[in-house]
Write an enzyme that holds these catalytic residues in place. Structure first.
Site, short mmCIF file in Angstrom:
data_model
loop_
_atom_site.label_atom_id
_atom_site.label_comp_id
_atom_site.label_asym_id
_atom_site.label_seq_id
_atom_site.Cartn_x
_atom_site.Cartn_y
_atom_site.Cartn_z
N ALA A 12 0.81 -1.22 0.00
CA ALA A 12 0.00 0.00 0.00
C ALA A 12 0.84 1.27 0.00
O ALA A 12 0.72 2.12 -0.90
CB ALA A 12 -0.93 -0.02 1.21
N ARG A 23 4.21 9.42 -11.74
CA ARG A 23 3.23 10.24 -12.46
C ARG A 23 3.64 11.71 -12.47
O ARG A 23 3.54 12.40 -13.48
CB ARG A 23 1.86 10.09 -11.78
CG ARG A 23 0.70 10.35 -12.70
CD ARG A 23 -0.63 9.78 -12.25
NE ARG A 23 -0.87 9.83 -10.82
CZ ARG A 23 -1.03 8.75 -10.08
NH1 ARG A 23 -0.96 7.55 -10.60
NH2 ARG A 23 -1.26 8.87 -8.79
N SER A 40 1.08 -5.04 -4.23
CA SER A 40 -0.18 -4.32 -4.40
C SER A 40 -1.39 -5.17 -4.03
O SER A 40 -2.33 -5.31 -4.79
CB SER A 40 -0.31 -3.84 -5.86
OG SER A 40 -1.39 -2.97 -5.99
N ALA A 42 -4.34 -6.65 -0.98
CA ALA A 42 -5.20 -6.13 0.09
C ALA A 42 -5.21 -7.12 1.26
O ALA A 42 -5.95 -8.11 1.23
CB ALA A 42 -6.61 -5.92 -0.43
N CYS A 44 -6.60 -6.52 3.87
CA CYS A 44 -7.93 -6.36 4.47
C CYS A 44 -8.94 -7.37 3.95
O CYS A 44 -9.94 -7.65 4.61
CB CYS A 44 -8.44 -4.93 4.21
SG CYS A 44 -7.16 -3.70 4.47
N ARG A 71 3.62 1.28 -15.63
CA ARG A 71 3.69 2.67 -15.12
C ARG A 71 5.12 3.19 -15.14
O ARG A 71 5.39 4.30 -14.69
CB ARG A 71 3.16 2.73 -13.69
CG ARG A 71 1.68 2.44 -13.63
CD ARG A 71 1.13 2.55 -12.23
NE ARG A 71 -0.32 2.39 -12.27
CZ ARG A 71 -1.15 2.69 -11.29
NH1 ARG A 71 -0.68 3.16 -10.15
NH2 ARG A 71 -2.44 2.53 -11.42
N VAL A 81 15.67 -5.99 1.00
CA VAL A 81 16.68 -5.01 1.41
C VAL A 81 17.14 -5.40 2.81
O VAL A 81 16.33 -5.51 3.73
CB VAL A 81 16.10 -3.58 1.38
CG1 VAL A 81 17.10 -2.59 1.93
CG2 VAL A 81 15.70 -3.21 -0.04
N TYR A 451 -31.80 13.78 6.45
CA TYR A 451 -32.90 12.97 6.98
C TYR A 451 -33.88 12.60 5.87
O TYR A 451 -34.31 13.47 5.09
CB TYR A 451 -33.66 13.72 8.08
CG TYR A 451 -35.10 13.22 8.25
CD1 TYR A 451 -35.33 11.90 8.63
CD2 TYR A 451 -36.19 14.04 7.97
CE1 TYR A 451 -36.63 11.42 8.74
CE2 TYR A 451 -37.49 13.57 8.08
CZ TYR A 451 -37.71 12.26 8.46
OH TYR A 451 -38.98 11.77 8.56
C1 LIG Z 1 -5.83 -9.56 8.08
C2 LIG Z 1 -5.74 -8.07 7.98
C3 LIG Z 1 -6.89 -7.32 7.81
C4 LIG Z 1 -6.81 -5.92 7.73
N1 LIG Z 1 -7.98 -5.21 7.59
C5 LIG Z 1 -7.91 -3.85 7.53
C6 LIG Z 1 -9.08 -3.08 7.34
O1 LIG Z 1 -10.19 -3.63 7.24
N2 LIG Z 1 -8.96 -1.73 7.31
C7 LIG Z 1 -7.74 -1.10 7.42
O2 LIG Z 1 -7.68 0.14 7.37
N3 LIG Z 1 -6.60 -1.81 7.56
C8 LIG Z 1 -6.66 -3.17 7.62
N4 LIG Z 1 -5.50 -3.89 7.74
C9 LIG Z 1 -4.21 -3.15 7.82
C10 LIG Z 1 -3.72 -2.78 6.41
O3 LIG Z 1 -3.70 -3.92 5.61
C11 LIG Z 1 -2.32 -2.20 6.54
O4 LIG Z 1 -2.43 -1.01 7.28
C12 LIG Z 1 -1.67 -1.88 5.19
O5 LIG Z 1 -1.54 -3.03 4.41
C13 LIG Z 1 -0.28 -1.28 5.43
O6 LIG Z 1 0.38 -1.11 4.22
P1 LIG Z 1 1.96 -1.02 4.19
O7 LIG Z 1 2.33 -0.82 2.76
O8 LIG Z 1 2.45 -0.07 5.19
O9 LIG Z 1 2.47 -2.45 4.73
P2 LIG Z 1 2.26 -3.90 4.13
O10 LIG Z 1 0.96 -4.02 3.44
O11 LIG Z 1 2.52 -4.85 5.25
O12 LIG Z 1 3.42 -4.03 3.06
C14 LIG Z 1 4.77 -3.99 3.41
C15 LIG Z 1 5.55 -4.77 2.37
O13 LIG Z 1 6.95 -4.60 2.61
C16 LIG Z 1 7.61 -5.83 2.33
N5 LIG Z 1 8.90 -5.81 3.04
C17 LIG Z 1 9.10 -5.80 4.38
N6 LIG Z 1 10.41 -5.73 4.66
C18 LIG Z 1 11.07 -5.71 3.48
C19 LIG Z 1 12.44 -5.65 3.10
N7 LIG Z 1 13.40 -5.58 4.02
N8 LIG Z 1 12.77 -5.64 1.78
C20 LIG Z 1 11.78 -5.70 0.83
N9 LIG Z 1 10.48 -5.77 1.13
C21 LIG Z 1 10.11 -5.76 2.43
C22 LIG Z 1 6.63 -6.86 2.85
O14 LIG Z 1 6.88 -8.13 2.27
C23 LIG Z 1 5.29 -6.27 2.44
O15 LIG Z 1 4.86 -6.73 1.17
C24 LIG Z 1 -5.55 -5.28 7.81
C25 LIG Z 1 -4.37 -6.05 7.96
C26 LIG Z 1 -4.47 -7.42 8.06
C27 LIG Z 1 -3.21 -8.23 8.23
#
Ligand SMILES: Cc1cc2nc3c(=O)[nH]c(=O)nc-3n(C[C@H](O)[C@H](O)[C@H](O)COP(=O)(O)OP(=O)(O)OC[C@H]3O[C@@H](n4cnc5c(N)ncnc54)[C@H](O)[C@@H]3O)c2cc1C
Length: 475
Positions: A12, A23, A40, A42, A44, A71, A81, A451
């Site tokens: 995300a 972009r 990319s 979800a 969630c 892109r 990393v 309402y």
């Molecule tokens: C089961 C579940 C349900 C959820 N439901 C909700 C919801 O309903 N609503 C909501 O708002 N939020 C929800 N969340 C939280 C939401 O998914 C996260 O807040 C969001 O995905 C965070 O995005 P991010 O990019 O910070 O981290 P992530 O999505 O965790 O992505 C981080 C990425 O970095 C990669 N990475 C880590 N370390 C390294 C490294 N050293 N080198 C290269 N790559 C690395 C990982 O492999 C991962 O792909 C949920 C989470 C879970 C687990």
């Protein structure tokens, strides 16, 4: 040409930043390193994939790797990393062809968080799962299938999924009794998902009510709903260990409760992925997440952090806070992408706005509830009301409980929560908007909300709660 914009993490926050930068500044080289195969995606949607409401894993992807590369982003999957050297302006990467250095002009750490399982002994046993990633979701769904079914074909995502794990769990005898360790939002969503497969589901929660950040009124309504749906709740029960020979077979609580199980989901929280920054001079906050300024820049110039690994400013307290959620990650990533492309953009503050579905109940929370407000130095006054979601005579009207909390002296609104079966969750956005605008309870009471009988009573449930709380403040 400046050195590339390098992003660590391809979900995300990372991809929002990469896309926005490309972009705004098409000539800038943008490189994204993702240690896994999925990008990319979800998180969630994972409980709904396990439940079967989402058919295939690929439906949980926003963009495919091919679309990301279209892109103009240089996407490297399977690249971890392992070190950052801000003095040299390089990162060390371990990829399929070995280790190499990549130089950067700007760096975004978007490494997310990981599920915490270490407090629960035995959580590494087969059949005990965290739920933090599409491979976990795929393995759980494969485990639920009859071994005669083709697990790989069922879960989908063939190009990326951990095939060995899916096939291994797909070949096992399906579970009948499941323990969910932790009654937070993942636990509650998984209770619904596993019940849909006919499992005997037990939820263990260390405190006295579920969904603690949503407050007691929501927690109690959700407990009632789960019990009605056949889930067994073990409140005030701390799980000490999971045990078994080859697979998880048994659960034991600190207080002596024991249960034979054949599946466990361990959802006891997450921790930010920041080990990579040890020794780099990048400062962390109290929760261990990366401390950032209003542009998402860390204490080291040119190094940014966004998403679940980073803090943000709290809307109500103005202090740093760590609330790992989806919009926060997307929004902060996009802002960093704009900033490094030459358009300084603030990441915005967070109010901890969250919604969750527990079978038929919809729950929402935002800002500070009474305990949090007291800890933050306010003198909170709270009130919970129960009212109807639509005009009483209109079909579908359902009870809705709203809690609002305000500061006694300033009468400023501090937070709230909501629970009900009829479009309750989205109503929390009214309270979130009021917090963003720094409104007092009196100002919220006078808000001109819509309402018509099919949608709301004349006095929307949020307005009723504001009216009652305002009265209490005037006492
Ligand atoms: C089961 C579940 C349900 C959820 N439901 C909700 C919801 O309903 N609503 C909501 O708002 N939020 C929800 N969340 C939280 C939401 O998914 C996260 O807040 C969001 O995905 C965070 O995005 P991010 O990019 O910070 O981290 P992530 O999505 O965790 O992505 C981080 C990425 O970095 C990669 N990475 C880590 N370390 C390294 C490294 N050293 N080198 C290269 N790559 C690395 C990982 O492999 C991962 O792909 C949920 C989470 C879970 C687990």
């Amino acid at each position: 040409m400046p050195e590339p914009f390098v992003v660590i993490g391809g979900d995300a926050a990372g991809l929002s930043a990469a896309s926005k930068c490309k972009r705004e500044s098409p000539d800038r080289e943008v490189v994204v390193f993702e240690k896994g195969q999925w990008v990319s995606y979800a998180h969630c949607g994972e409980p709904y994939f396990v439940k079967g409401e989402v058919d295939r894993l690929e439906n949980l992807l926003s963009l495919t790797p091919a679309e990301i590369e279209e892109r103009g982003i240089d996407l490297r999957r399977g690249h971890e990393v392992v070190a950052v050297d801000p003095d040299a302006g390089t990162v060390t990467v371990e990829g399929p062809d070995g280790e190499f250095e990549q130089s950067y002009g700007d760096l975004l750490v978007a490494t997310g968080a990981r599920a915490v399982t270490d407090p629960i002994e035995g959580s590494g046993l087969d059949g005990a799962f965290p739920l933090h990633g599409l491979d976990d979701a795929a393995a759980i769904r494969a485990f639920l299938l009859d071994p005669s079914e083709d697990a790989l074909a069922d879960v989908g995502g063939e190009d990326f999924v951990d095939r060995e794990r899916v096939e291994r769990f797909g070949a096992m005898t399906p579970p009948e009794t499941a323990a969910i360790v932790g009654g937070g939002y993942v636990g509650v969503e998984m209770a619904e998902a596993l019940s849909a497969h006919g499992l005997d589901v037990h939820v263990f929660q260390r405190s006295g009510y579920l969904l603690s950040p949503f407050g007691e009124a929501v927690g109690e309504a959700v407990a009632e709903e789960l019990r009605e749906q056949g889930v067994t709740l073990h409140l005030d029960e701390e799980v000490a260990r999971l045990a078994g020979a080859d697979r998880v077979e048994h659960l034991e609580c600190a207080g002596g409760t024991a249960l034979d199980i054949d599946l466990a989901v361990v959802g006891v929280g997450v921790r930010p992925n920041t080990d990579l920054l040890d020794g780099t001079g990048v400062e962390l906050g109290e929760d261990g997440a990366v401390a950032v300024d209003e542009y998402g820049e860390t204490s080291v110039a040119g190094v940014y952090a966004a998403g679940d690994c980073a803090e943000d400013e709290h809307t109500v307290t103005g202090e740093s806070a760590w609330v790992p959620l989806g919009l926060t990650a997307n929004r902060a990533g996009r802002a960093v992408g704009a900033t490094v492309a030459g358009d300084p953009t603030t990441v915005g503050s967070i109010a901890g706005t969250a919604v969750v579905k527990a079978f038929e109940q919809e729950c929402g929370r935002v800002g500070l509830l009474e305990d949090g407000a007291r800890d933050a130095g306010f003198e909170p006054v709270g009130e919970t009301i129960t009212t109807r979601s639509r005009s009483g005579y209109y079909p579908g009207a359902a009870e809705t409980a709203v809690t609002l909390v305000a500061d006694r002296e300033s009468e400023r609104l501090l937070g709230g929560s909501i629970v009900g079966t009829d479009r309750a969750a989205v109503r929390i956005d009214t309270v979130a908007t009021a917090l963003e605008a720094d409104m007092t309870v009196g100002e919220l009471e006078r808000a001109d909300l819509a309402y018509a009988p099919p949608f709301s009573p004349v006095w929307d449930p949020i307005l009723v709660a504001a009216k009652v709380l305002n009265g209490k403040l005037k006492d």
